[in-house]
Design an enzyme around this catalytic site. Structure first.
Site, PDB file in Angstrom:
ATOM      1  N   LYS A 169      64.938  30.995 -60.640  1.00 54.64           N
ATOM      2  CA  LYS A 169      63.757  31.559 -60.210  1.00 54.64           C
ATOM      3  C   LYS A 169      63.704  32.904 -59.527  1.00 54.64           C
ATOM      4  O   LYS A 169      64.575  33.267 -58.742  1.00 54.64           O
ATOM      5  CB  LYS A 169      62.873  30.686 -58.878  1.00 54.64           C
ATOM      6  CG  LYS A 169      61.462  30.889 -58.757  1.00 54.64           C
ATOM      7  CD  LYS A 169      60.850  30.181 -57.743  1.00 54.64           C
ATOM      8  CE  LYS A 169      59.634  30.627 -57.580  1.00 54.64           C
ATOM      9  NZ  LYS A 169      58.677  29.580 -56.893  1.00 54.64           N
ATOM     10  N   GLU A 190      67.193  30.968 -56.243  1.00 55.01           N
ATOM     11  CA  GLU A 190      66.146  31.645 -56.149  1.00 55.01           C
ATOM     12  C   GLU A 190      66.656  33.118 -55.325  1.00 55.01           C
ATOM     13  O   GLU A 190      66.406  33.224 -54.308  1.00 55.01           O
ATOM     14  CB  GLU A 190      64.877  31.171 -55.686  1.00 55.01           C
ATOM     15  CG  GLU A 190      63.938  32.387 -55.649  1.00 55.01           C
ATOM     16  CD  GLU A 190      62.356  31.851 -54.815  1.00 55.01           C
ATOM     17  OE1 GLU A 190      61.541  32.531 -54.866  1.00 55.01           O
ATOM     18  OE2 GLU A 190      62.491  30.639 -54.334  1.00 55.01           O
TER      19      GLU A 190
END
Length: 298
Positions: free
Chosen positions: A214, A177
């Site tokens: 993500k 992420e």
């Protein structure tokens, strides 16, 4: 669910991943939004007890197990906790068809070269081992990009992949992420650089292995379609990043093949003083809206 069943659920499930991994820094804000005032708890243990009650209420709510939530990201204390019937949270989630993930990062350093890299994770192997014992499928770790600085973004993405490859070796599925801040004044340029460096870093993933990503919803729709379609990416999920649920769902629907992994946008209307019926109705409405926005063709 076994590992293959969890892999198939993430790859093909018609739903989204709930982010229930607020950590120490974000927990007071999450509790206040939920209607639990700061004076309702004293010290970290009581604070985490309050957030654990909130999370247990969410994961045991009928609407949460209705098939539209295909995964949930947990904070470590949540992973180690139990529900009222004594079931470990990952076991309960798996029984309900929800794939459990664990947040593993230890926070971030201050900004350098326009980016915040993650702090060292000396306990990563032990944390991953414990997660596997409890039936967790994968992990998630967050860093942030504030400016379109090539050196900072390259270092950020490389660090994510360094840890991701370790996590693959420990037998778990890593969610990388590298968040691009919505407040960035050079956001489109930062997103373009992120895409370039992530495509380069995916070359390091061994053949036959995959990671998950993500990412912030991009300013240019379908900017990350190459990542969605990449053979070494199991799934690309989107963070809400400060958007309201309405805004986040609208932006997500513009991006084919991406699904949601929302936190604030999922929980924004839930209140501690709701009765169980009101709570489940509000949560179910949020789940329906986010699931619908996630079901764009790949």
């Amino acid at each position: 669910m076994n590992t293959q069943e969890m892999t198939d659920r993430i790859a093909n499930g018609e739903g989204f991943i709930a982010a229930l991994d607020q950590s120490g820094g974000s927990t007071p804000k999450a509790l206040k939004a939920y209607g639990v005032a700061d004076d309702a708890w004293s010290g970290d243990e009581e604070m985490f007890a309050e957030i654990h009650k909130m999370r247990c209420r969410i994961v045991t709510s009928p609407s949460f197990g209705g098939g539209k939530v295909i995964g949930a990201i947990l904070f470590e204390k949540t992973m180690e906790g139990c529900t009222d019937d004594g079931s470990p949270i990952p076991e309960l989630l798996s029984r309900r068809g929800i794939v459990p993930f664990l947040k593993v990062d230890n926070g971030m350093h201050d900004t350098e070269n326009g980016a915040q890299l993650m702090k060292d994770m000396p306990n990563l192997e032990a944390r991953c081992k414990r997660a596997k014992e409890l039936g967790v499928f994968g992990t998630k770790m967050r860093s942030v990009i504030h400016e379109a600085d090539g050196a900072g973004i390259k270092a950020n993405v490389a660090q994510q992949m360094d840890y991701g490859l370790q996590i693959l070796d420990y037998g778990l599925m890593p969610i990388l992420e590298p968040e691009v801040s919505l407040k960035s004044e050079s956001r489109p340029q930062a997103e373009a650089l992120l895409l370039t460096h992530m495509l380069d870093e995916l070359n390091r993933v061994p053949e036959g292995k995959r990671v998950m990503l993500k990412l912030t919803l991009p300013s240019e729709p379908n900017l990350y379609k190459q990542l969605v379609d990449h053979p070494k990416v199991l799934k690309v999920v989107a963070l809400s990043g400060g958007y309201s649920r309405e805004e986040a769902c609208r932006e997500l629907a513009k991006n084919d093949g991406m699904i949601a992994s929302f936190s604030r946008a999922l929980l924004e209307v839930l209140q501690a003083d709701m009765d169980d019926g009101e709570f489940d109705t509000a949560l179910g409405k949020a789940i329906d809206e986010i699931q619908a926005a996630s079901m764009q063709p790949a």
